[in-house]
Design a protein around this motif. Structure first.
Motif, PDB file in Angstrom:
ATOM      1  N   GLY A   8       8.940  -6.311 -12.405  1.00 39.08           N
ATOM      2  CA  GLY A   8      10.088  -5.480 -12.032  1.00 39.08           C
ATOM      3  C   GLY A   8       9.719  -4.488 -10.960  1.00 39.08           C
ATOM      4  N   GLN A   9      10.621  -3.549 -10.683  1.00 34.69           N
ATOM      5  CA  GLN A   9      10.360  -2.570  -9.631  1.00 34.69           C
ATOM      6  C   GLN A   9       9.061  -1.828  -9.916  1.00 34.69           C
ATOM      7  N   THR A  10       8.211  -1.777  -8.915  1.00 30.61           N
ATOM      8  CA  THR A  10       6.938  -1.083  -9.078  1.00 30.61           C
ATOM      9  C   THR A  10       6.540  -0.452  -7.757  1.00 30.61           C
ATOM     10  N   SER A  11       5.785   0.638  -7.814  1.00 34.01           N
ATOM     11  CA  SER A  11       5.370   1.353  -6.611  1.00 34.01           C
ATOM     12  C   SER A  11       3.856   1.495  -6.591  1.00 34.01           C
ATOM     13  N   PHE A  12       3.276   1.354  -5.398  1.00 34.68           N
ATOM     14  CA  PHE A  12       1.826   1.462  -5.263  1.00 34.68           C
ATOM     15  C   PHE A  12       1.465   1.604  -3.793  1.00 34.68           C
ATOM     16  N   ASP A  13       0.199   1.909  -3.541  1.00 36.44           N
ATOM     17  CA  ASP A  13      -0.341   1.965  -2.181  1.00 36.44           C
ATOM     18  C   ASP A  13      -0.578   0.520  -1.715  1.00 36.44           C
ATOM     19  N   LEU A  14       0.152   0.089  -0.695  1.00 35.59           N
ATOM     20  CA  LEU A  14       0.105  -1.311  -0.273  1.00 35.59           C
ATOM     21  C   LEU A  14      -1.286  -1.722   0.201  1.00 35.59           C
TER      22      LEU A  14
ATOM     23  N   ARG B 124      11.349 -16.078   6.398  1.00 32.68           N
ATOM     24  CA  ARG B 124      11.769 -16.582   5.080  1.00 32.68           C
ATOM     25  C   ARG B 124      12.453 -17.939   5.224  1.00 32.68           C
ATOM     26  N   GLU B 125      13.275 -18.063   6.254  1.00 36.25           N
ATOM     27  CA  GLU B 125      13.967 -19.333   6.483  1.00 36.25           C
ATOM     28  C   GLU B 125      12.971 -20.438   6.853  1.00 36.25           C
ATOM     29  N   GLU B 126      12.000 -20.115   7.712  1.00 40.27           N
ATOM     30  CA  GLU B 126      11.011 -21.107   8.135  1.00 40.27           C
ATOM     31  C   GLU B 126      10.166 -21.589   6.960  1.00 40.27           C
TER      32      GLU B 126
ATOM     33  N   LEU C   3       4.620 -13.530  -0.757  1.00 36.99           N
ATOM     34  CA  LEU C   3       5.283 -12.234  -0.890  1.00 36.99           C
ATOM     35  C   LEU C   3       6.638 -12.234  -0.192  1.00 36.99           C
ATOM     36  N   LEU C   4       6.712 -12.835   0.996  1.00 39.02           N
ATOM     37  CA  LEU C   4       7.992 -12.872   1.712  1.00 39.02           C
ATOM     38  C   LEU C   4       9.063 -13.590   0.906  1.00 39.02           C
ATOM     39  N   LEU C   5       8.695 -14.705   0.292  1.00 38.22           N
ATOM     40  CA  LEU C   5       9.677 -15.470  -0.480  1.00 38.22           C
ATOM     41  C   LEU C   5      10.090 -14.756  -1.759  1.00 38.22           C
ATOM     42  N   ARG C   6       9.157 -14.091  -2.406  1.00 37.81           N
ATOM     43  CA  ARG C   6       9.412 -13.609  -3.763  1.00 37.81           C
ATOM     44  C   ARG C   6       9.836 -12.152  -3.863  1.00 37.81           C
ATOM     45  N   TYR C   7       9.475 -11.313  -2.872  1.00 42.14           N
ATOM     46  CA  TYR C   7       9.653  -9.873  -3.067  1.00 42.14           C
ATOM     47  C   TYR C   7      10.247  -9.164  -1.848  1.00 42.14           C
ATOM     48  N   ASP C   8      11.003  -8.138  -2.137  1.00 44.54           N
ATOM     49  CA  ASP C   8      11.407  -7.156  -1.136  1.00 44.54           C
ATOM     50  C   ASP C   8      10.452  -5.973  -1.235  1.00 44.54           C
ATOM     51  N   ILE C   9      10.036  -5.458  -0.086  1.00 41.58           N
ATOM     52  CA  ILE C   9       9.093  -4.344  -0.056  1.00 41.58           C
ATOM     53  C   ILE C   9       9.662  -3.255   0.852  1.00 41.58           C
TER      54      ILE C   9
ATOM     55  N   PRO D 174      -5.843   1.675   7.372  1.00 43.92           N
ATOM     56  CA  PRO D 174      -5.313   3.050   7.274  1.00 43.92           C
ATOM     57  C   PRO D 174      -6.277   3.928   6.492  1.00 43.92           C
ATOM     58  N   ILE D 175      -6.230   5.220   6.782  1.00 47.90           N
ATOM     59  CA  ILE D 175      -7.077   6.161   6.057  1.00 47.90           C
ATOM     60  C   ILE D 175      -6.272   6.914   5.002  1.00 47.90           C
ATOM     61  N   GLU D 176      -4.947   6.795   5.068  1.00 47.83           N
ATOM     62  CA  GLU D 176      -4.096   7.480   4.107  1.00 47.83           C
ATOM     63  C   GLU D 176      -3.266   6.460   3.331  1.00 47.83           C
ATOM     64  N   GLU D 177      -2.721   6.916   2.218  1.00 43.65           N
ATOM     65  CA  GLU D 177      -1.903   6.021   1.395  1.00 43.65           C
ATOM     66  C   GLU D 177      -0.668   5.556   2.150  1.00 43.65           C
ATOM     67  N   PHE D 178      -0.254   4.328   1.840  1.00 44.98           N
ATOM     68  CA  PHE D 178       1.029   3.843   2.336  1.00 44.98           C
ATOM     69  C   PHE D 178       1.756   3.260   1.125  1.00 44.98           C
ATOM     70  N   ARG D 179       2.495   4.138   0.454  1.00 45.01           N
ATOM     71  CA  ARG D 179       3.121   3.758  -0.808  1.00 45.01           C
ATOM     72  C   ARG D 179       4.433   3.011  -0.568  1.00 45.01           C
ATOM     73  N   VAL D 180       4.605   1.946  -1.325  1.00 44.06           N
ATOM     74  CA  VAL D 180       5.798   1.113  -1.198  1.00 44.06           C
ATOM     75  C   VAL D 180       6.389   0.841  -2.575  1.00 44.06           C
ATOM     76  N   THR D 181       7.652   0.453  -2.565  1.00 43.15           N
ATOM     77  CA  THR D 181       8.307  -0.032  -3.773  1.00 43.15           C
ATOM     78  C   THR D 181       8.562  -1.522  -3.609  1.00 43.15           C
ATOM     79  N   VAL D 182       8.286  -2.303  -4.668  1.00 47.59           N
ATOM     80  CA  VAL D 182       8.401  -3.763  -4.606  1.00 47.59           C
ATOM     81  C   VAL D 182       9.390  -4.235  -5.663  1.00 47.59           C
ATOM     82  N   TRP D 183      10.361  -5.067  -5.247  1.00 48.77           N
ATOM     83  CA  TRP D 183      11.327  -5.667  -6.173  1.00 48.77           C
ATOM     84  C   TRP D 183      11.259  -7.192  -6.051  1.00 48.77           C
ATOM     85  N   PRO D 184      11.321  -7.913  -7.175  1.00 54.06           N
ATOM     86  CA  PRO D 184      11.502  -9.374  -7.085  1.00 54.06           C
ATOM     87  C   PRO D 184      12.873  -9.675  -6.482  1.00 54.06           C
TER      88      PRO D 184
END
Length: 530
Positions: free
Chosen positions: A186-192, A328-330, A465-471, A495-505
Motif C-alpha cells: 500500500g501507500q508507503t514513503s521512503f528515501d528513494l 508504460r505503453e512501450e 516499477l513503471l508498470l506497477r507503481y506511481d511515485i 545525491p547527498i541528501e534524502e529524496f523522500r517519495v510516496t509510492v502507490w500500487p
C-alpha cells in the motif's frame, strides 16, 4: 614622557613587524622559486596550460572541492575555450586533460603507450591496502610485476559477456523482484535513493557472491557505503588509520568478512565471475587476505555506479509524465506477457532488450548527462598525439565524461538537453564519432566489464516499477537533490541528501501476480561504448 615612551614602543614594534613581514616575504619567494625549479617546465608543443589562481596547489584544491566537474570549470577560464586538450599544474607534476571526442580515438590508438594498467596497481594499493609481494604479483608486467590484475579482469569476461551472464541475471532478478514486491502492501514513503541502494545491493551481491555473500550481513552492507563514500582521504594514504578512520575501519571490516567467506568456501557456490577472480589469484600464489582485499574494492565497482544510475533514471522518467506514459505503453505492449490460465504478468528482459528502444535510449541519455567520470591513463613514453600535441612520459591523462558527453560537435545543438529518444535508430542523426563521444562506460580498451549486467538490473527494476507503481515526491516537486562530491568512486554522482517519495500500487494492476523471465543467451544490450 609616557607619550614619547609609548610612541617609541610603537615604532620599535612597527620595525619588528616590518622585519618579520620582510622575512616572511623572502621565505615565501624562496619557496615559490624552489617549487618553480622542481616543477617540470611546459614544452610549447604540449597542450596549453591553464593556470590556477593559487600557484601549485590551486588545481589540487579545486579537484578536491568539486571532483571531476572541476575540469569543466577550469576549461571555461581559458580564452580559447573550449580546448580539445589542455594541461593543469598539480603541484610537482602536470596533468593532461583530453576534452574532446576528436582526440579520444587518438588516445585509443596509442593504448600500449597511454595505458590504464598502472592505475589498477595503484587502486590495489590505495583502495584495497595490498602491499609488498602481493602488490608486486598484481602489478603490470611492463613495470616488472606479475600482471595478475589484468588476468583477473580477463577472467571476468565469460561471466559478464558470455553464458555466465544468464545465471547471474536469473539470480539477480529473483532478489530484485522480492524488493519490488515489498512495495505492494500500500501507500508507503521512503528515501528513494536509499531504497535503490538496498534493493540493488541485495540483488547484485547475492547474484555475484552466492549464498554465503558477506553483504547479507547488514553491518557489512553499511560498511561498504561508509568505505565508498569516504575514499578521498584514504586515497592520499597519509596515516589512513587516523586521517581516514571511517573508510579505513569500514574497509578492514569488509576484508575480514571476505577472509571468512573464502575460508568457508563461499566462492565454490558463487557466480562464475567470483570463482574466476578467486581462482586466478589463488593459482598465482596470492594470499587469502590479499584476495579478500581486492574483492573488497570490487564491491565499489559492482554498486557505486549502478545505484545512482537507477535513482537518476527513475528521477528522469517519473518527473516527465509524458515520457512516463510512453514508456508504460512501450513496455506493456512489447515486454509484458499475461498467462491466460494463471493470470501471472511476466516481464521479459529479452523483450526489453529487443523491443523497448525508448527505455534503453532513456537509460543511456540519463548516463550521458549524469556521468562525471574521467577515464585515466599514464603516458609511458613521449608521443605526439594526433600530430597535434606532445605528451611526455610519466604524465597522467584524463578524459572527463562531463565535457565529452555534452560536446555539441558530437551531439548537436541540443547536446546539453535531455532527449529520451536520442539513442534510438530513428532519433537524432548520429555523427560518426558518437562512440568516442560517450564516456559513460569508459574508453576502449578499458570498457566497464559489468555494463550488461548492470544495464539488465537497472532496466528490469525501472520497467517493473513503471508498470506497477506511481511515485511522487513528498513535497510534490521533482527538484534535483544536492549531489555528494565525496563519492569519488561513482562516475554517476549520487545525491547527498534524502529524496523522500510516496509510492502507490497502480489501481489497474491491484492484486496481480508478477514475474520476470530471462531468455538464455540474450543478456547483452546494444549499448553505445567509447
Amino acid at each position: 614622557m609616557f607619550v614619547i615612551y609609548s610612541l617609541g614602543t610603537r615604532i620599535s614594534w612597527m620595525v619588528m613587524d616590518l622585519f618579520n613581514l620582510l622575512t616572511i616575504a623572502v621565505l615565501v619567494l624562496a619557496i615559490y622559486y624552489f617549487l618553480q625549479f622542481l616543477t617540470p617546465k611546459l614544452d610549447p608543443r604540449e597542450p596549453p596550460l591553464i593556470s590556477a589562481k593559487i600557484p601549485f596547489i590551486g588545481h589540487v584544491v579545486g579537484l578536491l572541492r568539486y571532483g571531476v566537474p572541476y575540469y569543466a570549470k577550469a576549461s571555461a577560464k581559458h580564452p580559447l575555450h573550449p580546448l580539445p586538450a589542455y594541461t593543469l599544474d598539480l603541484f610537482f607534476t602536470k596533468l593532461y586533460v583530453v576534452n574532446s571526442a576528436s582526440l579520444v580515438s587518438a588516445v585509443q590508438r596509442h593504448h600500449k603507450t597511454i595505458s590504464f594498467d598502472p592505475f589498477l596497481t595503484a587502486a590495489a594499493n590505495r583502495l584495497s591496502g595490498i602491499t609488498g609481494d602481493g602488490l608486486k604479483l598484481l602489478q603490470e608486467t611492463e613495470s616488472g610485476g606479475g600482471g595478475i590484475n589484468n588476468k583477473v579482469l580477463h577472467s571476468m569476461h565469460p561471466a559478464l559477456l558470455g553464458p555466465g551472464l544468464d545465471v547471474m541475471n536469473k539470480n539477480m532478478i529473483n532478489n530484485l523482484k522480492a524488493s519490488i514486491d515489498g512495495l505492494e502492501s500500500g501507500q508507503t514513503s521512503f528515501d528513494l535513493h536509499q531504497w535503490c541502494r538496498h534493493a540493488i545491493g541485495v540483488a547484485s551481491t547475492d547474484a555475484v557472491y552466492g549464498t554465503l555473500s558477506p553483504y547479507k550481513d547488514q553491518d557489512i552492507e553499511r560498511a561498504l557505503w561508509d568505505y565508498e563514500s569516504n575514499l578521498s582521504v584514504l586515497l592520499l594514504r597519509i596515516l589512513p588509520k587516523i586521517t581516514a578512520r571511517k573508510a579505513f575501519q569500514a574497509r578492514e571490516m569488509i576484508v575480514a568478512s571476505f577472509v571468512k567467506y573464502y575460508e568457508a568456501g563461499g566462492q565454490e557456490n558463487s557466480s562464475q565471475m567470483t570463482y574466476g577472480r578467486w581462482k586466478t589469484q589463488y593459482d598465482a600464489g596470492a594470499t587469502t587476505e590479499d584476495i579478500a582485499r581486492l574483492e573488497t574494492a570490487a564491491g565499489i565497482g559492482i554498486l557505486s555506479n549502478t545505484v545512482p544510475s537507477t535513482f537518476w533514471t527513475l528521477f528522469e522518467i517519473y518527473s516527465r509524465p509524458e515520457l512516463l506514459g510512453r514508456l508504460r505503453e512501450e513496455i506493456s505492449k512489447n515486454a509484458l506477457h499475461v498467462d491466460g490460465s494463471s493470470a501471472i504478468h511476466t516481464v521479459d528482459l529479452a523483450d526489453i532488450k529487443d523491443q523497448c528502444p525508448l527505455l534503453l535510449s532513456t537509460f543511456q541519455e540519463t548516463l550521458r548527462l549524469r556521468s562525471n567520470g574521467a577515464p585515466t591513463r599514464l603516458v609511458y613514453k613521449d608521443i605526439v598525439l594526433n600530430d597535434q600535441y606532445l605528451l611526455k612520459a610519466g604524465r597522467v591523462l584524463q578524459m572527463p565524461s562531463e565535457c565529452i558527453n555534452r560536446e555539441s560537435s558530437t551531439w548537436g545543438a541540443t547536446s546539453s538537453e535531455f532527449n529520451p529518444s536520442r539513442f534510438m535508430a530513428n532519433g537524432e542523426q548520429k555523427p560518426t564519432n558518437r562512440a568516442t563521444g560517450f564516456m559513460s562506460f569508459g574508453a576502449s580498451p578499458n570498457i566497464c566489464p559489468g555494463r550488461h549486467f548492470a544495464t539488465g538490473e537497472i532496466v528490469a527494476m525501472v520497467a517493473m516499477l513503471l508498470l506497477r507503481y506511481d511515485i511522487t515526491p513528498i513535497n510534490g516537486h521533482w527538484i534535483r537533490p544536492k549531489l555528494n562530491p565525496r563519492a569519488i568512486a561513482a562516475s554517476v554522482t549520487p545525491p547527498i541528501e534524502e529524496f523522500r517519495v510516496t509510492v502507490w500500487p497502480r489501481k489497474e494492476f491491484k492484486g496481480t501476480n508478477w514475474a520476470f523471465s530471462v531468455t538464455e543467451g540474450k543478456g547483452r544490450y546494444p549499448l553505445v561504448t567509447g
